[in-house]
Design an enzyme around this catalytic site. Sequence first.
Site, PDB file in Angstrom:
ATOM      1  N   ASP A 221      -7.758  -7.518   0.790  1.00 20.54           N
ATOM      2  CA  ASP A 221      -6.871  -7.548   1.976  1.00 20.54           C
ATOM      3  C   ASP A 221      -7.514  -6.985   3.041  1.00 20.54           C
ATOM      4  OD1 ASP A 221      -5.538  -4.447   2.997  1.00 20.54           O
ATOM      5  OD2 ASP A 221      -6.334  -4.379   1.111  1.00 20.54           O
TER       6      ASP A 221
ATOM      7  N   ASP B 285       0.917  -1.026  -0.017  1.00 15.14           N
ATOM      8  CA  ASP B 285       0.240  -0.130   0.047  1.00 15.14           C
ATOM      9  C   ASP B 285       0.941   1.335   0.049  1.00 15.14           C
ATOM     10  OD1 ASP B 285      -2.010   1.822   0.416  1.00 15.14           O
ATOM     11  OD2 ASP B 285      -2.514   0.956   2.270  1.00 15.14           O
TER      12      ASP B 285
END
Length: 376
Positions: A271, A92
Site C-alpha cells: 500500500d 492500519d
Amino acid sequence: MRFDLQHTDTRSSARAGVITTDHGTIETPIFMPVGTVGSVKGVFHRDLEQQIGAQIILGNTYHLYLRPGTDILERAGGLHRFCAWDRPILTDSGGFQVFSLAGCRKLTAEGCRFSSHIDGSKHLFTPENVMDIQRSIGADIMMAFDECPPGDAPYDYAARSLDLTNRWLERCFERFARTAPLYGHAQSLFPIVQGCTYRDLRSRSAEFVQQFDADGYAIGGLAVGEPAPVMYEMIELVNGILPRHKPRYLMGVGTPVNLLEAIERGVDMFDCVMPTRNGRNGMLFTSEGIINIRNQKWRDDFSPVDPAGCCFADTTYTKAYLRHLTVSGEMLAAQIASMHNLAFYLWLVGEARRRILDGSFADWKPGMVEKLSRRL
C-alpha cells in the site's frame, strides 16, 4: 483467511498466490489503494472496481477513530456498510500516524497518549483498545499496534522500541483472542516486523512474530528515509525468515520500481499514498516513465494521457487537457491523475503476477525497472 501459494519464480523469490477472505479473493502480488478515512481520495468505488481493478482497500484506525468514531461505525454496521464497499478491507493500526505526532504524544509501556490533530483533544491508544477499535471498524485484516521508530534511529533506541513493540504484540493477540468479530465475517490479525535497518533486530523480530501463527505478516518501518538498497536488503533478510506459506505485506511502499524490487524478493501485498498524493500534484506514473504534467512541454500535446492506458481516463483525455486542469487547480485534474496512477499500479502488479505464473518475470523485470525510472 486462507492463502494459497500458486507459483514461485524459479530465478527469484517472486510469488503468485490467492488470499481468500469472507469479502472475496485477492490475487497476489497486490497493491491496495489507501482509503484513510473510508474513501480513496477523489475516486468513486464504482471506478475503483470497474476501472482501477482494486481488490482490497485500506482504512486507518487513527483517523476513523477520531472521525466518524466507533459509535457511528458500529451503528452503520461496520466500515464496509458505512462506505458501501463489499470487498476486503485492511486497517492500519494507527501506530504510524500516532508516532508521527512527535510533539503531541507521550509513549509509555501502557500505550501512547496523544493529542488529536483535529481539535487537540487528548486520547490514549493501547494494544487492547486498538484491537477493539479495529473490531468496531470491521476490517478483514487488522494490524497490530506497534511503534514505528525513525529510519535513522540509533541502535539503542531501535532495540528498546522493538522490545516495546513485542510486548504490545503479545497484548494485541491476547485481546484479539478474547474478543469476537461484530459483523458476522472473520477478521485476521497481522503482526508487524520492526527493527529499523539493523540486521540482528530485524531477524529477531521476524523470528519473534512467528510464535503467533498469524494468517499473514507485515514488514513495517521501511521507506522512512533509508537508502533503497538498504530497504531491499532488509526485505530480503526478513522474507528469508518469515513462513513461506503466509502472505507478506510491505507497509507504505512505494514507487513502481520499489514494488517490482520487493516482489522479486518475495513480497505479496503493498500500500502507499504515492499514486494519489503524487497524482494530485501532477505526477503520473506510466509504463514508459514518469510524467510531470505541469511541465510546459505538455501544453499542446494532444495525445492521450497514456496511450497504453489501463482505464478510460487515460484514452479519453489528452495530456494538454490534463495539464490545463492541473495548472488551473481544477478538482477533475486530481481525479483523472489519481485514477490513472492507481490503475497503473494495479496493472503493474497484475502484469508481474502474470509474468511470475508464465515464468517470464526474471526476463521482464529489469527492462521494466529501466522504463519506470525515466523522467519523460
